[in-house]
Motif scaffolding. Structure first.
Motif, PDB file in Angstrom:
ATOM      1  N   ARG A   1      17.624  20.517 -25.758  1.00 33.89           N
ATOM      2  CA  ARG A   1      16.757  20.274 -26.006  1.00 33.89           C
ATOM      3  C   ARG A   1      15.480  21.468 -27.133  1.00 33.89           C
ATOM      4  O   ARG A   1      14.618  21.607 -26.926  1.00 33.89           O
ATOM      5  CB  ARG A   1      15.823  19.282 -25.073  1.00 33.89           C
TER       6      ARG A   1
ATOM      7  N   SER B   1      14.996   8.358 -25.112  1.00 37.71           N
ATOM      8  CA  SER B   1      13.768   8.582 -24.485  1.00 37.71           C
ATOM      9  C   SER B   1      14.016   9.580 -23.810  1.00 37.71           C
ATOM     10  O   SER B   1      14.602   9.532 -23.264  1.00 37.71           O
ATOM     11  CB  SER B   1      12.906   7.613 -25.031  1.00 37.71           C
ATOM     12  N   SER B   2      12.663  10.128 -23.290  1.00 38.33           N
ATOM     13  CA  SER B   2      12.126  10.572 -22.526  1.00 38.33           C
ATOM     14  C   SER B   2      11.226  11.215 -22.328  1.00 38.33           C
ATOM     15  O   SER B   2      10.139  10.287 -22.640  1.00 38.33           O
ATOM     16  CB  SER B   2      12.622  12.502 -22.330  1.00 38.33           C
ATOM     17  N   SER B   3      10.670  11.391 -20.631  1.00 36.24           N
ATOM     18  CA  SER B   3       9.133  11.744 -20.261  1.00 36.24           C
ATOM     19  C   SER B   3       8.348  11.830 -21.563  1.00 36.24           C
ATOM     20  O   SER B   3       6.679  11.701 -21.625  1.00 36.24           O
ATOM     21  CB  SER B   3       8.584  11.965 -19.345  1.00 36.24           C
ATOM     22  N   ASP B   4       8.597  13.307 -21.771  1.00 39.06           N
ATOM     23  CA  ASP B   4       8.262  14.330 -22.534  1.00 39.06           C
ATOM     24  C   ASP B   4       7.568  13.642 -24.348  1.00 39.06           C
ATOM     25  O   ASP B   4       6.740  13.399 -24.573  1.00 39.06           O
ATOM     26  CB  ASP B   4       9.275  14.864 -22.760  1.00 39.06           C
ATOM     27  N   SER B   5       9.051  13.329 -24.531  1.00 35.50           N
ATOM     28  CA  SER B   5       8.963  12.061 -26.090  1.00 35.50           C
ATOM     29  C   SER B   5       7.594  11.875 -25.898  1.00 35.50           C
ATOM     30  O   SER B   5       6.939  10.920 -26.944  1.00 35.50           O
ATOM     31  CB  SER B   5       9.602  12.354 -26.406  1.00 35.50           C
TER      32      SER B   5
ATOM     33  N   THR C   1      13.394   8.326 -30.333  1.00 33.33           N
ATOM     34  CA  THR C   1      14.249   9.476 -30.572  1.00 33.33           C
ATOM     35  C   THR C   1      15.383   9.644 -31.231  1.00 33.33           C
ATOM     36  O   THR C   1      16.374   8.157 -30.343  1.00 33.33           O
ATOM     37  CB  THR C   1      14.113   9.754 -29.320  1.00 33.33           C
TER      38      THR C   1
ATOM     39  N   PRO D   1      18.446  14.688 -27.150  1.00 32.39           N
ATOM     40  CA  PRO D   1      17.817  13.058 -26.913  1.00 32.39           C
ATOM     41  C   PRO D   1      16.511  13.565 -26.372  1.00 32.39           C
ATOM     42  O   PRO D   1      16.713  14.957 -25.340  1.00 32.39           O
ATOM     43  CB  PRO D   1      19.389  12.974 -25.935  1.00 32.39           C
ATOM     44  N   GLY D   2      15.601  12.922 -26.336  1.00 33.67           N
ATOM     45  CA  GLY D   2      14.838  13.273 -25.392  1.00 33.67           C
ATOM     46  C   GLY D   2      13.357  14.155 -26.537  1.00 33.67           C
ATOM     47  O   GLY D   2      12.262  14.744 -25.961  1.00 33.67           O
TER      48      GLY D   2
ATOM     49  N   LYS E   1      23.704  10.374 -28.298  1.00 34.83           N
ATOM     50  CA  LYS E   1      22.934  11.656 -27.779  1.00 34.83           C
ATOM     51  C   LYS E   1      23.927  12.949 -29.045  1.00 34.83           C
ATOM     52  O   LYS E   1      22.492  14.306 -29.274  1.00 34.83           O
ATOM     53  CB  LYS E   1      22.744  11.959 -26.610  1.00 34.83           C
TER      54      LYS E   1
ATOM     55  N   ASN F   1      19.188   5.862 -23.805  1.00 35.81           N
ATOM     56  CA  ASN F   1      18.431   5.879 -24.000  1.00 35.81           C
ATOM     57  C   ASN F   1      18.457   7.203 -24.791  1.00 35.81           C
ATOM     58  O   ASN F   1      18.343   7.804 -23.607  1.00 35.81           O
ATOM     59  CB  ASN F   1      17.519   5.081 -22.495  1.00 35.81           C
TER      60      ASN F   1
END
Length: 233
Positions: free
Chosen positions: A74, A154-158, A91, A81-82, A115, A152
């Motif tokens: 990343r 997405s991530s907690s950061d995104s 994302t 991803p994320g 991804k 999925n």
């Protein structure tokens, strides 16, 4: 906060690289091959590409390995991803690859649930007559060709980035000539001509563009561009 794609400056990068390697007179000026170059200090991506090309893989495969490393890491918080979400908080993945020998191109854009962007782009180049697949059509193609998914992206950061952006009235964004200007959408196109009373247009007839205040930098430029030369014949 729409997804970013490779802008014009990427073309400048590759044109400069070509001039450095071949020279203005068309004669090769360096015998140090293979060669791996990328934008931004993504050293692990460059090392991954170098290991591939130095181990006998093609330049195309080396680019795939290098960019895949950046997707996994990343890089800059935007690749893979994320990374950076779109306006809906999701994302999605964009990637493009070109074979400098055959001039074949493959690309995916706004690809959901898969991804491996650069690997999907290579599959488009190798196994279709298309140049670009987008959205869920790109996802379905990539999965049918054996890439893992759906998953999925997405991530907690995104999600945190998207929530913070929404709290800031969806600023900054990539919209222009729309209303509302300084808040979240839905957006609508401004009237193409502002007409004064009496019928005279107030539009700038000279077509002079308004100055852009933002400067080019790591966060409003391409995410990664990479070029690999395995040999010069």
């Amino acid at each position: 906060m729409a997804n970013r794609i490779l802008p014009f400056i990427t073309l400048v990068f590759f044109s400069t690289l070509f001039s450095m390697v071949i020279g203005d007179d068309g004669v090769a000026i360096s015998k140090q091959y293979p060669l791996v170059v990328s934008t931004w200090p993504f050293k692990e991506a460059v090392r991954a590409a170098w290991r591939a090309v130095d181990g006998g893989h093609s330049a195309v495969d080396a680019v795939v390995e290098g960019c895949s490393a950046c997707e996994e890491l990343r890089c800059d918080g935007t690749v893979g991803p994320g990374g950076s979400p779109d306006e809906n908080g999701e994302t999605t993945i964009d990637a493009l690859i070109m074979n400098g020998v055959t001039m074949e191109v493959g690309a995916v854009a706004a690809m959901r649930f898969v991804k491996d962007g650069i690997r999907a782009a290579k599959l488009v180049m190798q196994h279709t007559k298309h140049t670009l697949l987008v959205g869920e059509k790109a996802s379905a193609f990539a999965i049918s060709m054996g890439l893992p998914g759906p998953s999925n992206l997405s991530s907690s950061d995104s999600i945190r980035k998207w929530s913070k952006w929404k709290e800031n009235n969806c600023q900054p964004n990539f919209w222009k000539d729309v209303v509302p200007l300084d808040s979240c959408g839905p957006y609508h196109a401004k009237a193409s001509m502002d007409v004064k009373e009496g019928g005279c247009s107030t539009r700038n007839l000279m077509g002079v563009a308004e100055p852009r205040s933002s400067l080019v930098g790591p966060h409003n430029h391409d995410t990664i561009s990479m070029a690999v030369i395995d040999k010069v014949s």
